[in-house]
Write an enzyme that holds these catalytic residues in place. Structure first.
Site, short mmCIF file in Angstrom:
data_model
loop_
_atom_site.label_atom_id
_atom_site.label_comp_id
_atom_site.label_asym_id
_atom_site.label_seq_id
_atom_site.Cartn_x
_atom_site.Cartn_y
_atom_site.Cartn_z
N ARG A 43 -9.17 -6.41 13.07
CA ARG A 43 -8.35 -5.62 13.98
C ARG A 43 -9.17 -4.39 14.34
O ARG A 43 -9.84 -3.80 13.49
CB ARG A 43 -7.04 -5.22 13.27
CG ARG A 43 -5.99 -4.68 14.20
CD ARG A 43 -5.44 -5.73 15.13
NE ARG A 43 -4.38 -5.18 15.97
CZ ARG A 43 -4.11 -5.63 17.18
NH1 ARG A 43 -4.80 -6.62 17.72
NH2 ARG A 43 -3.12 -5.09 17.88
N GLU A 82 -3.88 7.08 18.21
CA GLU A 82 -4.56 5.88 17.71
C GLU A 82 -3.89 4.63 18.28
O GLU A 82 -2.71 4.39 18.02
CB GLU A 82 -4.49 5.89 16.18
CG GLU A 82 -5.20 4.73 15.51
CD GLU A 82 -5.32 4.92 13.99
OE1 GLU A 82 -5.32 6.07 13.50
OE2 GLU A 82 -5.38 3.89 13.30
N ARG A 109 9.78 5.11 -3.55
CA ARG A 109 10.19 5.85 -4.75
C ARG A 109 11.58 6.46 -4.60
O ARG A 109 12.00 6.79 -3.50
CB ARG A 109 9.13 6.89 -5.15
CG ARG A 109 8.75 7.91 -4.13
CD ARG A 109 7.86 8.98 -4.79
NE ARG A 109 6.43 8.70 -4.67
CZ ARG A 109 5.66 9.10 -3.66
NH1 ARG A 109 6.19 9.78 -2.66
NH2 ARG A 109 4.38 8.82 -3.63
N ASP A 149 -10.02 1.03 0.29
CA ASP A 149 -9.94 2.47 0.52
C ASP A 149 -11.28 3.09 0.12
O ASP A 149 -12.09 2.44 -0.56
CB ASP A 149 -8.81 3.08 -0.32
CG ASP A 149 -7.44 2.74 0.26
OD1 ASP A 149 -7.33 2.62 1.48
OD2 ASP A 149 -6.50 2.58 -0.54
N ARG A 174 -0.02 6.13 15.86
CA ARG A 174 0.17 7.46 15.27
C ARG A 174 -0.60 8.51 16.06
O ARG A 174 -1.52 8.19 16.80
CB ARG A 174 -0.25 7.47 13.80
CG ARG A 174 -1.57 6.81 13.51
CD ARG A 174 -1.75 6.58 11.99
NE ARG A 174 -2.86 5.67 11.76
CZ ARG A 174 -3.18 5.12 10.60
NH1 ARG A 174 -2.49 5.39 9.52
NH2 ARG A 174 -4.20 4.29 10.49
N TYR A 196 -9.82 -4.93 2.52
CA TYR A 196 -9.15 -3.72 3.01
C TYR A 196 -9.33 -2.63 1.94
O TYR A 196 -8.38 -2.19 1.31
CB TYR A 196 -7.68 -4.07 3.21
CG TYR A 196 -6.81 -3.08 3.97
CD1 TYR A 196 -7.26 -1.83 4.35
CD2 TYR A 196 -5.51 -3.45 4.31
CE1 TYR A 196 -6.42 -0.97 5.03
CE2 TYR A 196 -4.68 -2.59 5.00
CZ TYR A 196 -5.14 -1.34 5.36
OH TYR A 196 -4.31 -0.49 6.03
N ARG A 203 0.84 -1.21 0.00
CA ARG A 203 0.00 0.00 0.00
C ARG A 203 0.87 1.26 0.00
O ARG A 203 0.44 2.31 -0.45
CB ARG A 203 -0.88 0.04 1.27
CG ARG A 203 -2.01 -0.96 1.29
CD ARG A 203 -2.68 -1.01 2.66
NE ARG A 203 -3.23 0.27 3.08
CZ ARG A 203 -4.43 0.72 2.73
NH1 ARG A 203 -5.20 0.00 1.95
NH2 ARG A 203 -4.86 1.87 3.18
N1 UDP Z 1 3.33 0.72 7.85
C1 UDP Z 1 4.51 0.64 8.54
N2 UDP Z 1 5.06 1.77 9.07
C2 UDP Z 1 4.47 2.98 8.94
C3 UDP Z 1 3.27 3.08 8.23
C4 UDP Z 1 2.71 1.92 7.70
O1 UDP Z 1 5.06 -0.44 8.70
O2 UDP Z 1 5.03 3.97 9.46
C5 UDP Z 1 2.74 -0.52 7.31
C6 UDP Z 1 1.81 -1.17 8.32
O3 UDP Z 1 1.91 -2.58 8.18
C7 UDP Z 1 0.46 -0.69 7.87
C8 UDP Z 1 0.64 -0.73 6.36
O4 UDP Z 1 1.98 -0.27 6.16
O5 UDP Z 1 -0.58 -1.52 8.31
C9 UDP Z 1 -0.32 0.14 5.58
O6 UDP Z 1 -0.22 1.48 6.02
P1 UDP Z 1 -1.38 2.56 5.79
O7 UDP Z 1 -0.87 3.87 6.20
O8 UDP Z 1 -1.89 2.39 4.41
O9 UDP Z 1 -2.46 2.01 6.83
P2 UDP Z 1 -3.92 2.58 7.22
O10 UDP Z 1 -3.82 4.09 7.14
O11 UDP Z 1 -4.90 1.96 6.28
O12 UDP Z 1 -4.07 2.09 8.62
#
Ligand code: UDP
Length: 376
Positions: free
Chosen positions: A256, A308, A181, A358, A287, A356, A177
């Site tokens: 989850r 969170e 880059r 978006d 976060r 999952y 996801r």
């Molecule tokens: N992820 C990570 N470190 C980060 C951010 C994301 O390892 O700092 C991984 C983690 O496994 C997460 C996945 O990338 O579940 C997808 O991140 P995303 O931000 O898309 O998650 P969402 O916002 O859907 O919770």
């Protein structure tokens, strides 16, 4: 109790994006819907409210992003969007890194400057970790994309607390996801269109429900009267948990959950960014969002921050994320097969399809369902 008092064409279970788009489109085609929602709010997990003039996302940060111009125009008909671009900072034990993984991150991690140096470093680490062939799990996928240093500092801890399981037991698609880059570009998404609605997401749903052909009943649990609903409505759009619909007869799917803690401060700027991820395993939250940075809105002198915390799911908690590992995917297939046998119920959304999704993907899926339903 008679539920279908107005000869509704559809009962829609859940006032999230899938059901709401369906109701809106059905109304455009002259069909009448009753939406029932267990919660006291509309919008599903997209719901927002205002405090001190700040738009707060009730169920975690939602940034709309898509490559699909049709879906972007579609959502924009209900609200103006701002030009917000998500740029996330990762904090690993006090060290700060830019996300997603890009030349800034590589420079901060290794002091290197060019894309070639970054590629060499990643290959070196990938080879040393002996990751070859198709990645079998999230850990292998991560190491093969960005090497062991970034995996260890920015992914492993975050991922394992987010999902409550080892990165070796998670599907590799989850880490894909995030963009990787080799340019100095901190945009968290690769998509062409991005933003948040200027007044939050809840007004989008209010706008969708404007038609006389849509009624919404909050605080109403489908399961308190399931058989009656099924017998009284010609067709049901069900966006709740698919395993619950079948009374968990093959067993529980795993989800989850997350919970939030918010605090208001007398300040205009507390953490300096809309989202900071805490990527080590010891800090219990994943976060912190500072909402005023999403749209530069809010009364002077107030800022609201939300932590969170991931948590295990059980039937007393809200399901946020499906856990699409092998075991759950097999179980979902059984429920899916069962659901296809029921002709007057359509299953949709993150929970109804155990995907999952978006926001743009849910809307796209809802519009496809509408076209199928109306033979277009
Ligand atoms: N992820 C990570 N470190 C980060 C951010 C994301 O390892 O700092 C991984 C983690 O496994 C997460 C996945 O990338 O579940 C997808 O991140 P995303 O931000 O898309 O998650 P969402 O916002 O859907 O919770």
């Amino acid at each position: 109790m008679i539920h279908n008092t107005k000869n509704y064409d559809y009962l829609i279970v859940g006032a999230g994006p899938f059901g709401s788009v369906f109701a809106y489109e059905a109304a455009k085609r002259g069909k009448r819907s009753l939406i029932i929602e267990r919660r006291s709010s509309i919008g599903g997990n997209m719901a927002t409210h205002k405090e001190h003039g700040i738009n707060i996302h009730d169920f975690g940060a939602h940034i709309f992003h898509t490559d699909n111009k049709y879906i972007w125009d579609y959502i924009n008909q209900f609200s103006e969007f701002n030009g917000y671009i998500n740029q996330v900072i990762a904090d690993y034990k006090g060290e700060l890194y830019n996300l997603p993984f890009n030349m800034n991150t590589f420079h901060q991690m290794w002091g290197i400057k060019t894309p070639e140096e970054a590629r060499n470093k990643i290959n070196e680490q990938k080879n040393a970790a002996k990751v070859t062939g198709l990645p079998k799990n999230l850990e292998e996928q991560a190491i093969s994309l960005i090497g062991t240093d970034i995996y260890t500092k920015l992914i492993k801890g975050y991922t394992e607390k987010q999902w409550g399981r080892k990165a070796t037991e998670l599907p590799s698609f989850i880490i894909r996801r995030l963009p990787v880059r080799f340019t100095y570009d901190n945009n968290y998404f690769n998509h062409r269109y991005q933003g948040v609605p200027v007044d939050g997401y809840t007004p989008i749903f209010e706008e969708m429900y404007k038609s006389d052909l849509i009624d919404v009943q909050l605080n109403t649990d489908f399961f308190s009267d399931k058989e009656k609903y099924i017998s009284e409505f010609p067709k049901i759009i069900y966006t709740g948990m698919i395993d619950q619909f079948f009374d968990y007869k093959y067993g529980e799917l795993e989800y989850r959950s997350v919970r939030f803690e918010s605090e208001t401060y007398e300040s205009n700027n507390k953490q300096g960014n809309s989202v900071i991820n805490y990527t080590d395993a010891e800090i219990p939250f994943t976060r912190i969002m500072e909402w005023r940075h999403f749209d530069k809105k809010g009364d002077d002198g107030y800022t609201i921050l939300t932590k969170e915390f991931p948590q295990d799911w059980d039937r007393t908690k809200e399901a946020y994320y499906p856990i699409n590992d092998e075991k759950n995917s097999e179980l979902f297939k059984k429920y899916k097969k069962e659901s296809l046998k029921i002709k007057n119920v359509i299953f949709g959304g993150r929970l109804g399809n155990y995907q999952y999704y978006d926001m743009d993907q849910v809307i796209n899926a809802a519009l496809k369902t509408v076209h199928r339903e109306f033979g277009e």
